[in-house]
Motif scaffolding. Structure first.
Motif, PDB file in Angstrom:
ATOM      1  N   GLN A   1      45.635  44.749  33.579  1.00  0.00           N
ATOM      2  CA  GLN A   1      45.213  43.718  34.526  1.00  0.00           C
ATOM      3  C   GLN A   1      45.061  42.416  33.756  1.00  0.00           C
ATOM      4  OE1 GLN A   1      41.486  44.461  36.494  1.00  0.00           O
ATOM      5  NE2 GLN A   1      41.431  42.420  37.382  1.00  0.00           N
ATOM      6  N   GLN A   2      45.848  41.410  34.136  1.00  0.00           N
ATOM      7  CA  GLN A   2      45.787  40.120  33.457  1.00  0.00           C
ATOM      8  C   GLN A   2      44.528  39.362  33.856  1.00  0.00           C
ATOM      9  OE1 GLN A   2      49.264  37.688  33.943  1.00  0.00           O
ATOM     10  NE2 GLN A   2      48.473  36.074  32.619  1.00  0.00           N
ATOM     11  N   LEU A   3      43.943  38.690  32.860  1.00  0.00           N
ATOM     12  CA  LEU A   3      42.785  37.837  33.091  1.00  0.00           C
ATOM     13  C   LEU A   3      43.157  36.401  32.740  1.00  0.00           C
ATOM     14  CD1 LEU A   3      39.997  39.943  31.324  1.00  0.00           C
ATOM     15  CD2 LEU A   3      40.582  39.927  33.744  1.00  0.00           C
ATOM     16  N   SER A   4      42.522  35.451  33.410  1.00  0.00           N
ATOM     17  CA  SER A   4      42.673  34.064  32.968  1.00  0.00           C
ATOM     18  C   SER A   4      41.903  33.910  31.661  1.00  0.00           C
ATOM     19  CB  SER A   4      42.134  33.095  34.026  1.00  0.00           C
ATOM     20  OG  SER A   4      40.723  33.138  34.051  1.00  0.00           O
ATOM     21  N   LEU A   5      42.237  32.914  30.883  1.00  0.00           N
ATOM     22  CA  LEU A   5      41.557  32.719  29.605  1.00  0.00           C
ATOM     23  C   LEU A   5      40.061  32.496  29.791  1.00  0.00           C
ATOM     24  CD1 LEU A   5      44.135  30.553  27.610  1.00  0.00           C
ATOM     25  CD2 LEU A   5      43.838  33.040  27.651  1.00  0.00           C
ATOM     26  N   ASP A   6      39.671  31.933  30.931  1.00  0.00           N
ATOM     27  CA  ASP A   6      38.247  31.715  31.212  1.00  0.00           C
ATOM     28  C   ASP A   6      37.508  33.011  31.551  1.00  0.00           C
ATOM     29  OD1 ASP A   6      38.564  28.989  30.805  1.00  0.00           O
ATOM     30  OD2 ASP A   6      38.929  28.585  32.932  1.00  0.00           O
TER      31      ASP A   6
ATOM     32  N   PHE B   1      53.697  46.624  33.331  1.00  0.00           N
ATOM     33  CA  PHE B   1      53.056  45.314  33.500  1.00  0.00           C
ATOM     34  C   PHE B   1      54.060  44.180  33.270  1.00  0.00           C
ATOM     35  CE2 PHE B   1      50.680  41.860  31.251  1.00  0.00           C
ATOM     36  CZ  PHE B   1      49.965  41.377  32.334  1.00  0.00           C
ATOM     37  N   ALA B   2      54.817  44.270  32.183  1.00  0.00           N
ATOM     38  CA  ALA B   2      55.749  43.189  31.834  1.00  0.00           C
ATOM     39  C   ALA B   2      56.878  43.057  32.845  1.00  0.00           C
ATOM     40  CB  ALA B   2      56.316  43.433  30.439  1.00  0.00           C
ATOM     41  N   PHE B   3      57.497  44.171  33.182  1.00  0.00           N
ATOM     42  CA  PHE B   3      58.682  44.107  34.038  1.00  0.00           C
ATOM     43  C   PHE B   3      58.350  44.025  35.525  1.00  0.00           C
ATOM     44  CE2 PHE B   3      60.389  46.278  30.178  1.00  0.00           C
ATOM     45  CZ  PHE B   3      61.171  45.212  29.752  1.00  0.00           C
ATOM     46  N   ARG B   4      57.316  44.717  35.974  1.00  0.00           N
ATOM     47  CA  ARG B   4      56.972  44.716  37.395  1.00  0.00           C
ATOM     48  C   ARG B   4      56.046  43.550  37.743  1.00  0.00           C
ATOM     49  NH1 ARG B   4      53.998  49.556  38.263  1.00  0.00           N
ATOM     50  NH2 ARG B   4      52.287  48.283  37.534  1.00  0.00           N
ATOM     51  N   ASP B   5      54.924  43.451  37.030  1.00  0.00           N
ATOM     52  CA  ASP B   5      53.910  42.460  37.406  1.00  0.00           C
ATOM     53  C   ASP B   5      54.287  41.046  36.969  1.00  0.00           C
ATOM     54  OD1 ASP B   5      52.568  44.680  38.348  1.00  0.00           O
ATOM     55  OD2 ASP B   5      51.095  44.717  36.737  1.00  0.00           O
ATOM     56  N   LEU B   6      54.728  40.892  35.717  1.00  0.00           N
ATOM     57  CA  LEU B   6      55.070  39.558  35.211  1.00  0.00           C
ATOM     58  C   LEU B   6      56.524  39.174  35.482  1.00  0.00           C
ATOM     59  CD1 LEU B   6      53.213  39.510  31.762  1.00  0.00           C
ATOM     60  CD2 LEU B   6      52.424  38.649  33.980  1.00  0.00           C
ATOM     61  N   ARG B   7      57.320  40.149  35.903  1.00  0.00           N
ATOM     62  CA  ARG B   7      58.742  39.927  36.227  1.00  0.00           C
ATOM     63  C   ARG B   7      59.542  39.404  35.034  1.00  0.00           C
ATOM     64  NH1 ARG B   7      59.530  39.916  42.133  1.00  0.00           N
ATOM     65  NH2 ARG B   7      57.488  40.300  43.007  1.00  0.00           N
ATOM     66  N   CYS B   8      59.224  39.918  33.870  1.00  0.00           N
ATOM     67  CA  CYS B   8      59.971  39.561  32.675  1.00  0.00           C
ATOM     68  C   CYS B   8      61.235  40.420  32.583  1.00  0.00           C
ATOM     69  CB  CYS B   8      59.119  39.768  31.422  1.00  0.00           C
ATOM     70  SG  CYS B   8      57.749  38.603  31.325  1.00  0.00           S
ATOM     71  N   ALA B   9      62.248  39.877  31.934  1.00  0.00           N
ATOM     72  CA  ALA B   9      63.495  40.612  31.730  1.00  0.00           C
ATOM     73  C   ALA B   9      63.593  41.127  30.300  1.00  0.00           C
ATOM     74  CB  ALA B   9      64.690  39.718  32.049  1.00  0.00           C
TER      75      ALA B   9
END
Length: 116
Positions: free
Chosen positions: A4-9, A102-110
């Motif tokens: 689960q990604q968090l904002s830096l804050d 997380f990388a491929f599905r949530d962040l949509r990275c290739a």
């Protein structure tokens, strides 16, 4: 397991810094430096399972040649190991599977590059 990604804050930096294998490259000042030199957008994500935090991932999301990437780190940043910090006994194999989702599905990275 799921990241689960968090904002830096939202990040509890003191809690993250208690991981024994934490490096300078995973700390807020270095992430801000990377953002300032246009290496990308910082990504800090907590590894969760059944409501328990098992670890974290630190990296940068950017585009290389127009391709969305997640680097932890990417060569050329002059950045050492970033990658994962895991609680004792947590499977790196399972954490990497969760990171891939997380990388491929949530962040949509290739593309993902990881030094762990």
């Amino acid at each position: 397991m799921r990241f689960q990604q968090l904002s830096l804050d939202e990040v509890d930096w003191d809690a993250l810094d208690r991981f024994a294998d934490r490096t300078h490259s995973q700390r807020l000042p270095w992430l801000r430096y990377l953002a300032a030199i246009n290496a990308g957008v910082p990504v800090v994500a907590m590894l969760q399972h059944n409501g328990e935090t098992l670890g974290c991932f630190t990296g940068m999301r950017n585009k290389r040649l127009g391709i969305p990437t997640l680097g932890s780190p990417i060569p050329g940043w002059n950045t050492s190991y970033m990658g994962l910090n895991l609680a004792p006994g947590v499977s790196r194999t399972e954490a990497l599977r969760a990171l891939s989702d997380f990388a491929f599905r949530d962040l949509r990275c290739a593309y993902v590059e990881l030094c762990d």
